[in-house]
Design a protein around this motif. Structure first.
Motif, mmCIF file in Angstrom:
data_model
loop_
_atom_site.group_PDB
_atom_site.id
_atom_site.type_symbol
_atom_site.label_atom_id
_atom_site.label_comp_id
_atom_site.label_asym_id
_atom_site.label_seq_id
_atom_site.Cartn_x
_atom_site.Cartn_y
_atom_site.Cartn_z
ATOM 1 N N GLU A 75 0.831 -1.209 0.000
ATOM 2 C CA GLU A 75 0.000 0.000 0.000
ATOM 3 C C GLU A 75 0.862 1.253 0.000
ATOM 4 N N GLU A 76 1.964 1.218 0.726
ATOM 5 C CA GLU A 76 2.842 2.386 0.749
ATOM 6 C C GLU A 76 3.507 2.604 -0.605
ATOM 7 N N ILE A 77 3.940 1.526 -1.254
ATOM 8 C CA ILE A 77 4.511 1.650 -2.596
ATOM 9 C C ILE A 77 3.495 2.274 -3.548
ATOM 10 N N GLU A 78 2.268 1.797 -3.462
ATOM 11 C CA GLU A 78 1.176 2.305 -4.303
ATOM 12 C C GLU A 78 0.979 3.810 -4.097
ATOM 13 N N GLN A 79 0.965 4.240 -2.849
ATOM 14 C CA GLN A 79 0.739 5.652 -2.545
ATOM 15 C C GLN A 79 1.964 6.508 -2.855
ATOM 16 N N ILE A 80 3.161 5.972 -2.659
ATOM 17 C CA ILE A 80 4.368 6.710 -3.038
ATOM 18 C C ILE A 80 4.320 7.041 -4.531
ATOM 19 N N ALA A 81 3.981 6.029 -5.345
ATOM 20 C CA ALA A 81 3.933 6.243 -6.791
ATOM 21 C C ALA A 81 2.862 7.252 -7.177
ATOM 22 N N LEU A 82 1.645 7.039 -6.681
ATOM 23 C CA LEU A 82 0.505 7.838 -7.131
ATOM 24 C C LEU A 82 0.509 9.247 -6.565
ATOM 25 N N LEU A 83 0.938 9.389 -5.306
ATOM 26 C CA LEU A 83 0.840 10.679 -4.635
ATOM 27 C C LEU A 83 2.154 11.462 -4.642
ATOM 28 N N LYS A 84 3.251 10.783 -4.336
ATOM 29 C CA LYS A 84 4.534 11.476 -4.280
ATOM 30 C C LYS A 84 5.082 11.769 -5.672
ATOM 31 N N TYR A 85 4.956 10.786 -6.585
ATOM 32 C CA TYR A 85 5.545 10.939 -7.916
ATOM 33 C C TYR A 85 4.503 11.161 -9.016
ATOM 34 N N GLY B 165 2.922 5.859 6.748
ATOM 35 C CA GLY B 165 3.903 5.025 6.078
ATOM 36 C C GLY B 165 5.235 5.016 6.807
ATOM 37 N N LYS B 166 6.066 4.064 6.464
ATOM 38 C CA LYS B 166 7.369 3.924 7.119
ATOM 39 C C LYS B 166 8.446 4.796 6.460
ATOM 40 N N VAL B 167 8.335 4.966 5.148
ATOM 41 C CA VAL B 167 9.281 5.787 4.390
ATOM 42 C C VAL B 167 8.612 7.073 3.931
ATOM 43 N N TYR B 168 7.418 6.955 3.404
ATOM 44 C CA TYR B 168 6.626 8.100 2.948
ATOM 45 C C TYR B 168 5.584 8.386 4.026
ATOM 46 N N VAL C 76 -1.642 3.610 5.708
ATOM 47 C CA VAL C 76 -1.677 2.199 5.327
ATOM 48 C C VAL C 76 -2.188 1.338 6.478
ATOM 49 N N CYS C 77 -2.682 0.171 6.138
ATOM 50 C CA CYS C 77 -3.187 -0.775 7.131
ATOM 51 C C CYS C 77 -2.033 -1.616 7.655
ATOM 52 N N THR C 78 -1.627 -1.338 8.898
ATOM 53 C CA THR C 78 -0.449 -1.949 9.496
ATOM 54 C C THR C 78 -0.846 -2.875 10.634
#
Length: 591
Positions: free
Chosen positions: A471-481, A568-571, A576-578
């Motif tokens: 989920e974090e990868i998904e949001q990093i791509a869509l929101l950050k980049y 998120g842990k990085v972003y 995310v659901c943790t």
């Protein structure tokens, strides 16, 4: 469990290698209670992202353009909603669905003919229900080739045009199929003076704006009847796969596509490895008769698929990350050792490079072969059996941002190396190059497309092992980049506000209003993703587990099962659901 999983995976690989030309063909996605009435439609996987059932009063199967015009005219005259369905319905998103229950499905299953071949002009005109497999074969008959295309040949021409399907290349006009089209015939609603249906012939030279809207249409402009492709003289490709560690992958990913015309990657982040596809054009006179029959697209034993799925469900239940990682390593090493299905002569692999004609190397999908065997074997995702059931998250990150994005994923792997083994069970992260397109809803810039496939539970309220990392990868791509989601894949959250990412979205909507002013080909879903009305996200308890929303409170996850909404842990902007401690869960539920 790990030993059993290894044995089963070996069985799966053996069955894939053996059953290369035997497979029960996929079911028709449209099912009706009585004749062609009281119908439902689904996709190849048997479930849409929101698991809804899509219904219509009737389905029509035109076999000619004249029949198609008549069907559209009758529906327009009565003000009836329409949507197009295809032979295999391979898109994950709800692009085939019509609102309500009184609408009409129009299938292109029998619009599958070649209209005209012009070898001298190097063009080929086909009906929109023609599959990519047919298109490749028809071109090859006259010594021509489509330069770039998706790897799965079960897509139809209309489906590819509707969703912006692509292969992998930064060269020439780029890897999107729609950018190798010179003319489109479109049937749309018409006025009474038009006989309630209007046929438009679109091209770059005569109707440029409309042509650029129709190249990626989402099915909201009408129904594509015919498409003319511009082709190239047949050529051969020289291909080799090389596995390396991913220490310098961020830099390589930015430049590799300029060095090899058909370059792509399979990234195995938990193993810290990358498989580089070194794939180049060579003269048609070069010796070699290679064939690429991709292993994951071959038929597989249904019994083996069921056991593999049961094993993955058990791993999820008992949080067996080690088992997933062992299985992932075995799968990736077996696929690499078997050259992913490449053979030097159509039968055996004797070594790299594998050289073969474009029509034998570009796409595959032998599990579609039509020999009936009572579902003893099937495509790996066939929903009629216990088979693969997965989410797909696919987006294009601008090439200028790719290195940073890759480093963000690496940072997540450093926190927990086992977290992405689940992606590698589904062969790893496939990464393909795309270029900017004049299509209004096409790619905006040179980019790298990341394709993540991962386990989906049969119960929509069941959380996944390490789901917060994906989920974090998904949001990093869509929101950050600001990545662009693939129109035919993805979960709902990827499309929230997506139209704002396209500078030509207003121009597309202008053409849409002209072609279909009453919205007969539009739906609640298409209105949402085009920013006309409403949002693609669905907010309810458990919505984040299936990507229907980004969590904003614990109830959107699975608090009773230990999954709470966390940054998120990085972003840190991600939500995310943790999985958290039992004490935190008790406190959350009590509040």
């Amino acid at each position: 469990m790990t030993s059993l999983m290894s044995t089963l995976l070996i069985l799966q690989c053996i069955s894939t290698l053996v059953f290369t030309a035997i497979s029960t063909p996929p079911d028709d996605p449209v099912k009706c209670v009585s004749g062609n009435s009281d119908c439902t439609v689904t996709n190849s996987y048997g479930a849409f992202p929101d698991r809804s059932t899509c219904r219509a009063a009737d389905v029509a199967y035109p076999a000619t353009e004249a029949e198609l015009i008549s069907i559209v005219a009758a529906a327009t005259k009565s003000g009836r909603k329409m949507r197009v369905t295809t032979r295999y319905s391979h898109s994950i998103t709800k692009l085939v669905c019509v609102d309500g229950t009184d609408g009409l499905f129009i299938s292109t299953k029998f619009l599958n003919h070649t209209v005209r071949t012009d070898a001298e002009a190097m063009t080929l005109t086909v009906e929109s229900g023609v599959t990519l497999r047919q298109l490749i074969a028809e071109a090859a008959k006259v010594g021509l080739a489509l330069p770039y295309a998706p790897y799965w040949w079960g897509l139809t021409v209309g489906g590819m045009m509707g969703t912006g399907a692509h292969g992998s290349s930064l060269w020439g006009r780029g890897s999107a199929v729609h950018d190798h089209v010179t003319e489109i015939r479109m049937v749309s609603p018409g006025s009474a003076n038009d006989g309630f249906a209007k046929v438009r012939v679109l091209s770059e030279t005569t109707t440029r704006n409309e042509f650029n809207a129709a190249k990626v249409s989402l099915g909201v402009l009408g129904i594509i009847s015919q498409v003319t492709f511009t082709l190239q003289p047949m050529f051969k490709r020289s291909l080799r796969f090389v596995m390396k560690n991913d220490s310098d992958f961020g830099d390589q990913a930015v430049t590799f596509g300029k060095k090899h015309e058909f370059a792509d990657f399979i990234w195995l982040p938990s193993q810290r490895k990358v498989v580089y596809r070194m794939d180049d054009r060579v003269s048609v006179n070069t010796s070699g008769n290679g064939l690429f029959d991709l292993l994951p697209f071959r038929s597989q034993l249904s019994a083996a698929l069921a056991i593999i799925r049961s094993s993955e469900e058990t791993q999820e239940t008992f949080r067996d990350a080690n088992g997933k990682c062992v299985g992932a390593t075995l799968i990736s090493s077996t696929l690499f050792a078997s050259s992913y299905g490449l053979t030097n002569n159509g039968n055996i692999f004797t070594g790299y490079p594998v050289i073969g004609s474009q029509n034998r190397m570009m796409s595959s999908g032998s599990c579609l072969d039509s020999l009936q065997d009572g579902l003893i074997t099937a495509c790996p995702w066939d929903s009629r059996i216990k088979s693969e059931f997965f989410h797909q998250t696919t987006f294009s990150v601008p090439l200028t941002q790719v290195k940073s994005f890759i480093n963000d994923i690496k940072s997540l792997v450093k926190i927990e190396r086992k977290s992405l083994c689940g992606l590698e069970l589904y062969y790893g992260i496939l990464m393909r190059y795309v270029t900017s397109s004049p299509a209004f809803l096409g790619k905006e810039t040179e980019a790298l497309d990341f394709d993540l496939t991962y386990y989906r539970a049969k119960d929509p309220l069941t959380p996944r092992l390490y789901e917060d990392f994906i989920e974090e990868i998904e949001q990093i791509a869509l929101l950050k980049y600001n990545a662009l989601p693939h129109w035919g894949k993805n979960r709902n959250l990827a499309f929230d506000g997506v139209s704002k990412k396209y500078k030509n979205a207003p121009a597309f909507l202008k053409v849409k209003e002209s072609y279909d002013p009453t919205g007969l080909f539009s739906t609640e879903w298409t209105d949402q993703i085009l920013g006309i009305k409403g949002n693609a996200t669905i907010v309810k308890d458990g919505c984040a587990l299936e990507g229907l929303c980004i969590c904003s409170e614990d109830a959107h996850c699975a608090p009773t099962k230990g999954y709470l909404c966390r940054p998120g842990k990085v972003y840190k902007e991600a939500r995310v659901c943790t999985r958290v401690s039992a004490i935190s869960v008790i406190q959350s539920v009590s509040y």
